[in-house]
Write a protein that holds these residues in place. Structure first.
Motif, mmCIF file in Angstrom:
data_model
loop_
_atom_site.group_PDB
_atom_site.id
_atom_site.type_symbol
_atom_site.label_atom_id
_atom_site.label_comp_id
_atom_site.label_asym_id
_atom_site.label_seq_id
_atom_site.Cartn_x
_atom_site.Cartn_y
_atom_site.Cartn_z
ATOM 1 N N LEU A 182 0.877 -1.193 -0.037
ATOM 2 C CA LEU A 182 0.047 0.106 0.164
ATOM 3 C C LEU A 182 0.730 1.347 -0.075
ATOM 4 O O LEU A 182 0.551 2.241 -0.768
ATOM 5 N N GLU A 183 2.057 1.412 0.726
ATOM 6 C CA GLU A 183 2.797 2.462 0.681
ATOM 7 C C GLU A 183 3.307 2.890 -0.636
ATOM 8 O O GLU A 183 3.263 3.921 -1.354
ATOM 9 N N VAL A 234 -8.252 -3.165 -7.898
ATOM 10 C CA VAL A 234 -9.587 -3.638 -7.852
ATOM 11 C C VAL A 234 -9.797 -3.829 -6.399
ATOM 12 O O VAL A 234 -10.958 -3.670 -6.135
ATOM 13 N N HIS A 235 -8.948 -4.217 -5.566
ATOM 14 C CA HIS A 235 -9.132 -4.633 -4.180
ATOM 15 C C HIS A 235 -9.460 -3.099 -3.533
ATOM 16 O O HIS A 235 -10.796 -3.159 -2.867
ATOM 17 N N CYS A 285 -9.726 -0.575 3.452
ATOM 18 C CA CYS A 285 -8.490 -0.358 2.623
ATOM 19 C C CYS A 285 -8.135 1.033 1.574
ATOM 20 O O CYS A 285 -7.272 1.661 1.994
ATOM 21 N N ALA A 286 -9.395 1.165 1.214
ATOM 22 C CA ALA A 286 -9.455 2.469 0.382
ATOM 23 C C ALA A 286 -9.111 3.646 1.374
ATOM 24 O O ALA A 286 -8.357 4.644 0.944
ATOM 25 N N LEU A 344 -2.864 7.940 3.563
ATOM 26 C CA LEU A 344 -1.549 7.895 3.028
ATOM 27 C C LEU A 344 -1.439 8.953 1.834
ATOM 28 O O LEU A 344 -0.314 9.885 1.972
ATOM 29 N N LEU A 345 -2.364 9.119 1.041
ATOM 30 C CA LEU A 345 -2.382 10.152 0.258
ATOM 31 C C LEU A 345 -2.233 11.599 0.845
ATOM 32 O O LEU A 345 -1.643 12.631 0.339
ATOM 33 N N ARG A 346 -3.169 11.539 1.819
ATOM 34 C CA ARG A 346 -3.225 13.007 2.562
ATOM 35 C C ARG A 346 -1.882 13.273 3.114
ATOM 36 O O ARG A 346 -1.391 14.268 3.115
#
Length: 76
Positions: free
Chosen positions: A27-28, A50-51, A58-59, A65-67
């Motif tokens: 994810l990172e 897809v996940h 998880c989203a 992380l994006l923030r």
């Protein structure tokens, strides 16, 4: 969500979905790539994409992380 709705959802899970464990493992990396080139992230990690489209928790982790990446850029 009723028990039957959960069963229906499970039965319609995309076979490309890698699941939470595999998505969390990268994810990172996925977040960093998404931050710079979202299309490349989806192409390189299609099962993770897809996940993340199917798994709310998880989203949410990806969104966090994006923030953090955006905040880190703002501090630089």
């Amino acid at each position: 969500m009723s028990d039957w709705t959960r069963v229906e959802h499970f039965l319609h899970t995309d076979p490309q979905d890698v699941g939470c464990d595999e998505a969390m493992a990268v994810l990172e990396i996925y977040a960093e790539l998404t931050h710079t080139d979202p299309a490349a992230a989806r192409l390189r990690y299609p099962g993770v994409a897809v996940h993340l489209s199917q798994c709310g928790p998880c989203a949410e982790d990806l969104a966090g992380l994006l923030r953090a990446l955006v905040a880190d850029e703002a501090d630089s």
